[in-house]
Design a protein around this motif. Sequence first.
Motif, mmCIF file in Angstrom:
data_model
loop_
_atom_site.group_PDB
_atom_site.id
_atom_site.type_symbol
_atom_site.label_atom_id
_atom_site.label_comp_id
_atom_site.label_asym_id
_atom_site.label_seq_id
_atom_site.Cartn_x
_atom_site.Cartn_y
_atom_site.Cartn_z
ATOM 1 N N ASN A 1 0.882 -1.146 0.000
ATOM 2 C CA ASN A 1 0.000 0.000 0.000
ATOM 3 C C ASN A 1 0.928 1.206 0.000
ATOM 4 O OD1 ASN A 1 -1.722 2.078 0.554
ATOM 5 N ND2 ASN A 1 -2.570 1.216 2.432
ATOM 6 N N PRO A 2 1.052 1.987 -1.081
ATOM 7 C CA PRO A 2 0.073 2.159 -2.140
ATOM 8 C C PRO A 2 0.376 1.511 -3.489
ATOM 9 C CG PRO A 2 1.542 4.038 -2.144
ATOM 10 C CD PRO A 2 2.034 3.088 -1.066
ATOM 11 N N THR A 3 1.552 0.950 -3.726
ATOM 12 C CA THR A 3 1.897 0.655 -5.133
ATOM 13 C C THR A 3 1.449 -0.711 -5.624
ATOM 14 O OG1 THR A 3 4.049 -0.375 -4.736
ATOM 15 C CG2 THR A 3 3.994 2.037 -4.834
ATOM 16 N N GLY A 4 1.134 -1.636 -4.713
ATOM 17 C CA GLY A 4 0.795 -2.989 -5.128
ATOM 18 C C GLY A 4 2.009 -3.844 -5.418
ATOM 19 N N GLU A 5 3.201 -3.278 -5.329
ATOM 20 C CA GLU A 5 4.404 -4.012 -5.703
ATOM 21 C C GLU A 5 4.947 -4.878 -4.571
ATOM 22 O OE1 GLU A 5 6.399 -1.188 -9.079
ATOM 23 O OE2 GLU A 5 6.564 -0.533 -7.005
ATOM 24 N N GLY B 1 -1.021 -9.149 -6.080
ATOM 25 C CA GLY B 1 -1.899 -9.372 -4.933
ATOM 26 C C GLY B 1 -2.312 -8.039 -4.332
ATOM 27 N N GLY B 2 -2.909 -8.091 -3.145
ATOM 28 C CA GLY B 2 -3.250 -6.865 -2.427
ATOM 29 C C GLY B 2 -4.507 -6.186 -2.931
ATOM 30 N N MET B 3 -4.561 -4.877 -2.794
ATOM 31 C CA MET B 3 -5.788 -4.128 -3.048
ATOM 32 C C MET B 3 -5.602 -2.894 -3.922
ATOM 33 S SD MET B 3 -7.581 -4.133 0.720
ATOM 34 C CE MET B 3 -8.244 -5.656 1.416
ATOM 35 N N PHE B 4 -4.354 -2.655 -4.409
ATOM 36 C CA PHE B 4 -4.109 -1.366 -5.053
ATOM 37 C C PHE B 4 -3.359 -1.464 -6.367
ATOM 38 C CE2 PHE B 4 -4.016 -0.805 -0.434
ATOM 39 C CZ PHE B 4 -5.133 0.001 -0.282
ATOM 40 N N VAL B 5 -3.704 -0.539 -7.275
ATOM 41 C CA VAL B 5 -2.897 -0.254 -8.457
ATOM 42 C C VAL B 5 -2.381 1.176 -8.295
ATOM 43 C CG1 VAL B 5 -2.993 0.217 -10.945
ATOM 44 C CG2 VAL B 5 -4.109 -1.833 -10.000
ATOM 45 N N TRP B 6 -1.132 1.381 -8.694
ATOM 46 C CA TRP B 6 -0.470 2.691 -8.562
ATOM 47 C C TRP B 6 -0.267 3.251 -9.957
ATOM 48 C CZ3 TRP B 6 0.483 6.027 -4.845
ATOM 49 C CH2 TRP B 6 1.564 6.926 -4.916
ATOM 50 N N VAL C 1 -15.756 10.547 -9.758
ATOM 51 C CA VAL C 1 -14.874 9.409 -9.491
ATOM 52 C C VAL C 1 -13.816 9.847 -8.471
ATOM 53 C CG1 VAL C 1 -13.069 7.922 -10.475
ATOM 54 C CG2 VAL C 1 -15.220 8.296 -11.727
ATOM 55 N N ALA C 2 -13.625 9.024 -7.409
ATOM 56 C CA ALA C 2 -12.666 9.364 -6.349
ATOM 57 C C ALA C 2 -11.494 8.389 -6.327
ATOM 58 C CB ALA C 2 -13.363 9.356 -4.986
ATOM 59 N N PHE C 3 -10.329 8.902 -5.945
ATOM 60 C CA PHE C 3 -9.106 8.102 -5.750
ATOM 61 C C PHE C 3 -8.221 8.900 -4.799
ATOM 62 C CE2 PHE C 3 -8.988 10.650 -9.607
ATOM 63 C CZ PHE C 3 -7.905 11.482 -9.339
ATOM 64 N N VAL C 4 -7.022 8.393 -4.476
ATOM 65 C CA VAL C 4 -6.146 9.134 -3.563
ATOM 66 C C VAL C 4 -4.933 9.673 -4.317
ATOM 67 C CG1 VAL C 4 -4.856 9.098 -1.402
ATOM 68 C CG2 VAL C 4 -6.844 7.629 -1.667
ATOM 69 N N PRO C 5 -4.695 10.984 -4.253
ATOM 70 C CA PRO C 5 -3.483 11.558 -4.870
ATOM 71 C C PRO C 5 -2.236 10.978 -4.215
ATOM 72 C CG PRO C 5 -5.040 13.278 -4.226
ATOM 73 C CD PRO C 5 -5.515 12.014 -3.603
ATOM 74 N N GLY C 6 -1.173 10.757 -5.003
ATOM 75 C CA GLY C 6 -0.014 10.003 -4.519
ATOM 76 C C GLY C 6 0.936 10.748 -3.604
ATOM 77 N N ALA C 7 0.895 12.079 -3.611
ATOM 78 C CA ALA C 7 1.880 12.828 -2.818
ATOM 79 C C ALA C 7 1.784 12.486 -1.329
ATOM 80 C CB ALA C 7 1.704 14.331 -3.019
ATOM 81 N N ALA C 8 0.559 12.173 -0.859
ATOM 82 C CA ALA C 8 0.352 11.874 0.562
ATOM 83 C C ALA C 8 1.212 10.701 1.034
ATOM 84 C CB ALA C 8 -1.120 11.551 0.819
ATOM 85 N N ASN D 1 2.559 13.566 -9.442
ATOM 86 C CA ASN D 1 1.904 13.051 -10.662
ATOM 87 C C ASN D 1 1.516 11.576 -10.534
ATOM 88 O OD1 ASN D 1 4.592 12.206 -10.706
ATOM 89 N ND2 ASN D 1 4.548 11.907 -12.918
ATOM 90 N N THR D 2 1.230 11.156 -9.273
ATOM 91 C CA THR D 2 0.820 9.762 -9.071
ATOM 92 C C THR D 2 -0.540 9.721 -8.360
ATOM 93 O OG1 THR D 2 2.050 9.709 -6.982
ATOM 94 C CG2 THR D 2 3.177 8.876 -8.933
ATOM 95 N N ILE D 3 -1.256 8.615 -8.545
ATOM 96 C CA ILE D 3 -2.514 8.386 -7.810
ATOM 97 C C ILE D 3 -2.614 6.908 -7.427
ATOM 98 C CG2 ILE D 3 -3.721 10.290 -8.979
ATOM 99 C CD1 ILE D 3 -5.222 8.204 -10.644
ATOM 100 N N ARG D 4 -3.389 6.639 -6.354
ATOM 101 C CA ARG D 4 -3.624 5.257 -5.926
ATOM 102 C C ARG D 4 -5.059 4.869 -6.237
ATOM 103 N NH1 ARG D 4 -4.149 3.368 0.293
ATOM 104 N NH2 ARG D 4 -6.265 4.102 -0.192
ATOM 105 N N LEU D 5 -5.214 3.698 -6.852
ATOM 106 C CA LEU D 5 -6.548 3.185 -7.197
ATOM 107 C C LEU D 5 -6.800 1.893 -6.441
ATOM 108 C CD1 LEU D 5 -6.342 3.692 -11.078
ATOM 109 C CD2 LEU D 5 -7.704 5.070 -9.475
ATOM 110 N N ASN D 6 -7.863 1.852 -5.669
ATOM 111 C CA ASN D 6 -8.234 0.636 -4.934
ATOM 112 C C ASN D 6 -9.183 -0.209 -5.779
ATOM 113 O OD1 ASN D 6 -10.828 -0.367 -3.145
ATOM 114 N ND2 ASN D 6 -8.870 -0.979 -2.281
ATOM 115 N N PHE D 7 -8.971 -1.552 -5.733
ATOM 116 C CA PHE D 7 -9.902 -2.419 -6.476
ATOM 117 C C PHE D 7 -10.580 -3.459 -5.592
ATOM 118 C CE2 PHE D 7 -5.587 -4.220 -7.106
ATOM 119 C CZ PHE D 7 -5.756 -5.479 -6.553
ATOM 120 N N SER D 8 -10.415 -3.350 -4.246
ATOM 121 C CA SER D 8 -11.028 -4.373 -3.390
ATOM 122 C C SER D 8 -12.508 -4.099 -3.123
ATOM 123 C CB SER D 8 -10.279 -4.465 -2.051
ATOM 124 O OG SER D 8 -10.345 -3.256 -1.336
ATOM 125 N N LEU D 9 -12.915 -2.853 -3.202
ATOM 126 C CA LEU D 9 -14.295 -2.520 -2.839
ATOM 127 C C LEU D 9 -15.229 -2.333 -4.046
ATOM 128 C CD1 LEU D 9 -15.709 -2.373 -0.161
ATOM 129 C CD2 LEU D 9 -15.335 0.088 -0.120
#
Lengths: 411, 411
Positions: free
Chosen positions: B179-183, B332-337, B359-366, B375-383
Amino acid sequence: MSDWDARYSARTGKMRASEVRELLKLLDQPDIISFAGGIPDPALFPKDAIKEAYAAVLHENADAALQYSVSEGYKPLRQWLVQYMASLGVACTIDNIIITTGSQQALDYLGKLFISPGDTILTTWPTYLGALQAFNAYEPHYDRMIPDGGNMTPDAYRANARAAGGQVKLAYLTSDFSNPTGETIGRSDRMKLIDLAHELDIPLIEDAAYRALRYEGENAPSLLALDIEREGHIDQTRVLYSGSFSKTLTPGLRVGWICAAHPVISKLVLIKQAADLHSPTINQMVIHHVAERHFDAQVEKARKHYRQRRDHMLNALARYMPEGVTWTKPEGGMFVWMTLPDHMDGAALLARSIEQIRVAFVPGAAFHADGTGRNTIRLNFSLPDAEAIDTGMQRLGGLIKSEMDQVRAQR
Amino acid sequence: MSDWDARYSARTGKMRASEVRELLKLLDQPDIISFAGGIPDPALFPKDAIKEAYAAVLHENADAALQYSVSEGYKPLRQWLVQYMASLGVACTIDNIIITTGSQQALDYLGKLFISPGDTILTTWPTYLGALQAFNAYEPHYDRMIPDGGNMTPDAYRANARAAGGQVKLAYLTSDFSNPTGETIGRSDRMKLIDLAHELDIPLIEDAAYRALRYEGENAPSLLALDIEREGHIDQTRVLYSGSFSKTLTPGLRVGWICAAHPVISKLVLIKQAADLHSPTINQMVIHHVAERHFDAQVEKARKHYRQRRDHMLNALARYMPEGVTWTKPEGGMFVWMTLPDHMDGAALLARSIEQIRVAFVPGAAFHADGTGRNTIRLNFSLPDAEAIDTGMQRLGGLIKSEMDQVRAQR
């Protein structure tokens, strides 16, 4: 690994497995009569109500009960607490309340918010051992607060704190039926303490964990209620009220709360979010379910049950303790505080008591920030039954008398 | 009250209501399609098993379930975890395990044990936002750890830490499906990180919250298992394994654990005793009851469910995202970066996304300790379900393309 211990133990150096904890291990030995614990009698736990509540919550609201939740806590429980606090004379809204994992967590988070290494905390001598443990993680100094007269001037407290390398940042006390002494602070002393907090411009933690367990006499107004009267609105007050369901319903669900000015609560919400996200959702729902239906009856039942034990304890003390020993007469709570003759050491007495008469209690020095109070001990009466109290006090009185006789013979 | 804010906010100054939290409020608006959360799908919660477990625990063991308990946690649950850790190649005993209130609390307590103000923590860029929040309470600096090559020399890390006014005291990473990259960090990089921790003589936190949720490929060995191989015994290791039942069974009961060298665990027991006494007894018993009976089946069910969502997400991204946008392909996990074109700002994109396409997502700077990664964002796919993923990615791809077209037109 061995060098880590020295390098990283600044914050745990002052911590030790509490004596209470060590003593609780003795409870595994069936022939020990223990007055050492400070825990509720499990016979009082509202088991059927809790069982019914878990079933209902999981039937009606499982998705929310099992999911992540907000850091400030379950809203209906906070609403219930607004009503409860109103019954203590505290006018507030849900924005003045955060749910914590027991009141122990409240102390940890308040230490975290307010204390930097070297700062000074004002406490009574003695005070709740768990508060000292929670605060010690933030490396404070302590100065002594004397509620019944004798408080130092604000300038004297400030000068002591400066000499110790910091500022006075926090005051802490148990307002009602204190752990360990069983004593309650009177109304006029409460006013003096609030004045002191305002003069020093510091928060004053009112630990009210035992408040509901009154067996006689009139309730003193909560310090927070008095501060609201003084300031006109809760958001202008300096008292931080810490409450708990551990002594009234059950400690195993770990649900407590802080009621305070909104600016403090909003900081605590940030701290809690960073520290554990939130207290377990399902337990907050269950406590709400049970409190709504059974709180008053449960408190009444606990009062009656513990009142009998306190009476039994006070009678046994009067019957079996030799002259030269004194003790408090608590109007509520779970503890009697005993002062032994000056020359007698509570820790040494405990060692002989375990060995010779199989009776356990907590030596009083642990409750003193400065390690004084060696000739004091704490006796719990919430867990032992009438027979254990009678046998235990008879044996303890005999042991203390024989120790006194020996000292007299040596003179 | 107003002056308190400035005087007492050293520890919360760096804290802010997380953007995730702010975004979760949007979920109340039914027309928002949210990829912002990081929470499990409640459809997977083993509701019947949990309901049955509460009933059984309260039927068979109510006195213990509702009473105070030991700080290290419920012994049968720690015994179950010894077996679980053995399945990851970690040979340990119950003395190597402490139960925490979710893995968030593990991060708080480890920060409390190891960090003094000004010390340096090594993390990846980006890293788990909640770890930064937990550690920030202890006022650290951060330096960047790059697992796949490019780590600085120990001397360079030491020099940076000295320049920042402290020492390197801790390293933190999410080992699997971050969390956040899925890697996921590969085996040889894991070895390099362990070597680094030994050379710096610092603890390395292996946050394994997502470990069980693998959808393809082979498990990499746990860093703790590799460190045991290297050192011969867990009590000689520097890796602190942080685990959680939140992603496999339920987050609402707040049960996680730390598995590590006994000297560290024994300090953490003192910290936990001072901070909240113990995690709720009843929840630990229930998690044990459920894990013993249903853990493997539950994990299999979750893997299948989330694997489909991940596949759906990756297909939708391939279909709808314009050229110039890249993203991770998590195993695996819950996120695409997602990495947007350099000129695009994730926070500004979110504002327009909410306004124009809902459409909502989380900006990556946080997620960056230094505030980079704009210039990054986190996308959740578990919900979100398949339809929401499809609609959401189509809309988001369209918005990003139109933003790119506008920039091109202005050039």
